[in-house]
Design an enzyme around this catalytic site. Structure first.
Site, PDB file in Angstrom:
ATOM      1  N   ASP A 187       1.048  -1.380  -0.017  1.00 37.18           N
ATOM      2  CA  ASP A 187      -0.047  -0.070   0.115  1.00 37.18           C
ATOM      3  C   ASP A 187       0.660   1.527  -0.442  1.00 37.18           C
ATOM      4  O   ASP A 187       2.268   0.990   0.268  1.00 37.18           O
ATOM      5  CB  ASP A 187      -0.405  -0.372   0.923  1.00 37.18           C
ATOM      6  CG  ASP A 187      -1.769   1.287   1.742  1.00 37.18           C
ATOM      7  OD1 ASP A 187      -2.539   1.695   0.660  1.00 37.18           O
ATOM      8  OD2 ASP A 187      -1.405   1.326   2.676  1.00 37.18           O
ATOM      9  N   ASP A 189      -0.801   4.841   0.470  1.00 35.35           N
ATOM     10  CA  ASP A 189      -0.681   5.551   2.423  1.00 35.35           C
ATOM     11  C   ASP A 189      -0.132   5.133   3.222  1.00 35.35           C
ATOM     12  O   ASP A 189      -1.657   4.568   3.832  1.00 35.35           O
ATOM     13  CB  ASP A 189      -2.276   6.178   2.378  1.00 35.35           C
ATOM     14  CG  ASP A 189      -2.218   7.789   1.210  1.00 35.35           C
ATOM     15  OD1 ASP A 189      -1.035   7.127   0.018  1.00 35.35           O
ATOM     16  OD2 ASP A 189      -3.077   8.080   0.239  1.00 35.35           O
ATOM     17  N   GLU A 196      -1.424  10.494   3.415  1.00 33.61           N
ATOM     18  CA  GLU A 196      -3.076   9.917   2.949  1.00 33.61           C
ATOM     19  C   GLU A 196      -2.406  11.106   2.264  1.00 33.61           C
ATOM     20  O   GLU A 196      -2.974  12.979   2.558  1.00 33.61           O
ATOM     21  CB  GLU A 196      -3.950  10.489   4.097  1.00 33.61           C
ATOM     22  CG  GLU A 196      -3.741   9.255   5.196  1.00 33.61           C
ATOM     23  CD  GLU A 196      -3.868   7.588   4.515  1.00 33.61           C
ATOM     24  OE1 GLU A 196      -4.801   7.950   3.495  1.00 33.61           O
ATOM     25  OE2 GLU A 196      -3.849   7.309   5.413  1.00 33.61           O
ATOM     26  N   ARG A 232     -14.510  11.416  -0.860  1.00 38.16           N
ATOM     27  CA  ARG A 232     -14.005  12.448  -0.339  1.00 38.16           C
ATOM     28  C   ARG A 232     -13.657  13.373  -1.522  1.00 38.16           C
ATOM     29  O   ARG A 232     -13.180  14.854  -1.217  1.00 38.16           O
ATOM     30  CB  ARG A 232     -12.791  11.403   0.389  1.00 38.16           C
ATOM     31  CG  ARG A 232     -12.857  11.175   1.491  1.00 38.16           C
ATOM     32  CD  ARG A 232     -11.618  10.364   1.910  1.00 38.16           C
ATOM     33  NE  ARG A 232     -12.402   8.489   1.407  1.00 38.16           N
ATOM     34  CZ  ARG A 232     -11.528   7.735   1.892  1.00 38.16           C
ATOM     35  NH1 ARG A 232      -9.769   8.896   2.019  1.00 38.16           N
ATOM     36  NH2 ARG A 232     -11.193   7.361   0.988  1.00 38.16           N
ATOM     37  N   SER A 275      -2.971   1.503  -4.791  1.00 41.87           N
ATOM     38  CA  SER A 275      -3.039   2.375  -4.342  1.00 41.87           C
ATOM     39  C   SER A 275      -4.707   2.949  -3.876  1.00 41.87           C
ATOM     40  O   SER A 275      -5.064   2.883  -5.264  1.00 41.87           O
ATOM     41  CB  SER A 275      -2.151   3.948  -3.588  1.00 41.87           C
ATOM     42  OG  SER A 275      -2.173   4.382  -3.188  1.00 41.87           O
ATOM     43  N   GLY A 276      -5.234   3.103  -2.830  1.00 45.25           N
ATOM     44  CA  GLY A 276      -6.810   4.010  -2.682  1.00 45.25           C
ATOM     45  C   GLY A 276      -6.642   5.358  -3.181  1.00 45.25           C
ATOM     46  O   GLY A 276      -7.482   6.138  -3.486  1.00 45.25           O
ATOM     47  N   LYS A 320      -7.836  -4.293  -4.956  1.00 44.33           N
ATOM     48  CA  LYS A 320      -5.997  -4.127  -4.334  1.00 44.33           C
ATOM     49  C   LYS A 320      -5.613  -5.887  -5.112  1.00 44.33           C
ATOM     50  O   LYS A 320      -4.570  -5.890  -5.070  1.00 44.33           O
ATOM     51  CB  LYS A 320      -5.660  -3.982  -2.915  1.00 44.33           C
ATOM     52  CG  LYS A 320      -5.834  -2.323  -3.232  1.00 44.33           C
ATOM     53  CD  LYS A 320      -4.970  -1.647  -1.601  1.00 44.33           C
ATOM     54  CE  LYS A 320      -5.014  -0.177  -1.738  1.00 44.33           C
ATOM     55  NZ  LYS A 320      -4.623   0.134  -0.224  1.00 44.33           N
ATOM     56  N   ASP A 343      -1.762  -1.415   5.625  1.00 42.62           N
ATOM     57  CA  ASP A 343      -2.208  -0.655   7.111  1.00 42.62           C
ATOM     58  C   ASP A 343      -4.242  -0.716   7.146  1.00 42.62           C
ATOM     59  O   ASP A 343      -4.041  -0.663   8.287  1.00 42.62           O
ATOM     60  CB  ASP A 343      -1.726   0.692   7.008  1.00 42.62           C
ATOM     61  CG  ASP A 343      -2.683   1.244   6.273  1.00 42.62           C
ATOM     62  OD1 ASP A 343      -2.727   2.855   7.933  1.00 42.62           O
ATOM     63  OD2 ASP A 343      -2.483   1.444   5.155  1.00 42.62           O
ATOM     64  N   ASN A 346      -9.115  -2.036   3.796  1.00 46.51           N
ATOM     65  CA  ASN A 346      -9.031  -2.144   2.219  1.00 46.51           C
ATOM     66  C   ASN A 346      -7.754  -2.530   1.810  1.00 46.51           C
ATOM     67  O   ASN A 346      -7.407  -2.949   0.071  1.00 46.51           O
ATOM     68  CB  ASN A 346      -9.632  -0.389   1.178  1.00 46.51           C
ATOM     69  CG  ASN A 346      -8.172   0.877   1.769  1.00 46.51           C
ATOM     70  OD1 ASN A 346      -7.209   0.814   2.603  1.00 46.51           O
ATOM     71  ND2 ASN A 346      -7.268   1.121   0.511  1.00 46.51           N
TER      72      ASN A 346
END
Length: 401
Positions: A187, A189, A196, A232, A275-276, A320, A343, A346
């Site tokens: 991941d 962030d 983030e 967001r 990554s999201g 992911k 972490d 997701n």
């Protein structure tokens, strides 16, 4: 039939211990060579300048054992070390079925936690065959070679103990695959980087607090990630595209991130990120760090402004895991040889799909579900879970220089 094959063949265990000094091992075997013995097993450990050398050898010809003992003891006296010779039969007893590597990380590693972990190993019916220190800083990392129980059972036994003690414990299967080429996917962030990314964008839009609140709920698993992403990103509508460069400049790598990636690459591993967050940042990280794979969401930009939408394939929890499989196929690495690091909630599907899923300073729900957890702020400690020593890390650093 050799002594190692015949459990009834007489053998001698020769043990030398004392202050380490040049030539001790050579001197012992030069002494033993006069008696035409064969070496069956050999092991040496040096701790704070004190050496323990154990040699398992065949019994010398008839009538020569007494002279061998006297000669070895005399040689040991001349070198100011101690000798012990024990008669027995055959080789070491066979190791039990089910072999694992148990890596324990402590910051510090206390006697209390070591006692508890080793007690649970023993109570599981397993045996500790060998102990080896992997690193002394930035954490103490110790590896136990364990046999006698299957890896999954041992992992289930040790996980709650480790959580209660506040130490990190990883249990992986032993075998050739541990040194095979692997793929590591992480991941971004709060894993590869300390930030983030969407919050960095939100700071420019004046909605940082609101975005941070939604992000935290999503990472705890309280909100659907895709819905929270759209909500967001919508708050960023109207931002000038020039903020992308400012956000890239503000990104801070996690301590140990460069070392982790550099060492993995020198060892022949392939490394990727999912990554999201956004390709506007991950593409730059891929180029900067020499990553093999990178995939994220893409912020839509029209006429130099962020539209508040994302384009293309959404990278969410399921995405992911899907990308991990895709990267593994492209890398020619079986899924069992993949390592995933993350972490947030997701990341869970990806962590569970990988051969080894590592929760890095993760939320409680993630720590409980992952194969293992690392709770120190140094990303390169993941290397110790793969059996890489601190000395090998330093050698890789020197090679890079």
């Amino acid at each position: 039939m050799s002594a190692s094959q015949n459990p009834d063949a007489p053998t001698l265990l020769v043990k030398i211990f004392g202050k380490d000094q040049p030539g001790l091992t050579a001197g012992l075997f030069e002494t033993l060579a006069a008696y035409s013995v064969d070496v069956i097993d050999l092991e040496q450990v040096v701790t704070r300048g004190r050496m323990v050398l154990c040699a398992l050898v065949t019994q010398p010809p008839t009538g020569a054992e007494g002279d061998l003992r006297a000669t070895v003891h005399h040689w040991a006296e001349t070198r100011r070390v101690q000798a012990e010779i024990i008669s027995g039969t055959g080789d070491n007893r066979p190791r039990g079925l089910g072999r694992s590597h148990v890596t324990v990380l402590g910051h510090p590693l206390t006697a209390k936690s070591t006692a508890a972990i080793t007690a649970r190993i023993s109570e599981s019916g397993a045996n500790i065959d060998r102990i080896f220190r992997l690193a002394k800083y930035p954490v103490t990392a110790v590896e136990f070679a364990v046999s006698g129980t299957d890896t999954a059972s041992l992992r289930s036994t040790l996980a709650p103990e480790a959580a209660a003690l506040g130490v990190d414990v990883a249990v992986v299967s032993a075998g050739l695959h541990r040194r095979a080429q692997r793929l590591v996917v992480m991941d971004v962030d709060s894993t590869l980087i300390q930030d983030e990314v969407i919050e960095l964008f939100a700071a420019h839009a004046g909605c940082e607090d609101k975005v941070a609140e939604v992000t935290a709920a999503a990472m705890r698993g309280e909100l659907d990630f895709a819905e929270s992403l759209h909500a967001r990103v919508a708050l960023l509508a109207g931002l000038d595209a020039s903020v992308v460069d400012e956000v890239r400049s503000a990104v801070r790598l996690t301590p140990g991130a460069r070392t982790l990636i550099r060492t993995l690459k020198l060892l022949g591993y392939q490394v990727g990120v999912v990554s999201g967050g956004f390709t506007q940042v991950t593409d730059a990280l891929q180029e900067r760090l020499g990553l093999d794979f990178a995939q994220a969401n893409t912020l839509e930009i029209v006429d130099g402004k962020l539209t508040g939408r994302v384009t293309g394939e959404i990278v969410d929890r399921a995405g992911k895991a899907r990308l991990l499989r895709r990267f593994a196929e492209q890398a020619g690495v079986p899924l069992s040889q993949t390592v995933a690091i993350g972490d947030g909630a997701n990341d869970l599907d990806m962590l569970n799909a990988a051969g080894l899923g590592v929760a890095f300073n993760a939320k409680p729900v993630v720590r409980e579900a992952a194969h293992t957890a690392v709770n120190v702020p140094f990303l390169d400690t993941v290397l110790y879970l793969l059996g890489v020593t601190r000395e090998e890390v330093e050698a890789a650093d020197a090679h890079a220089d």
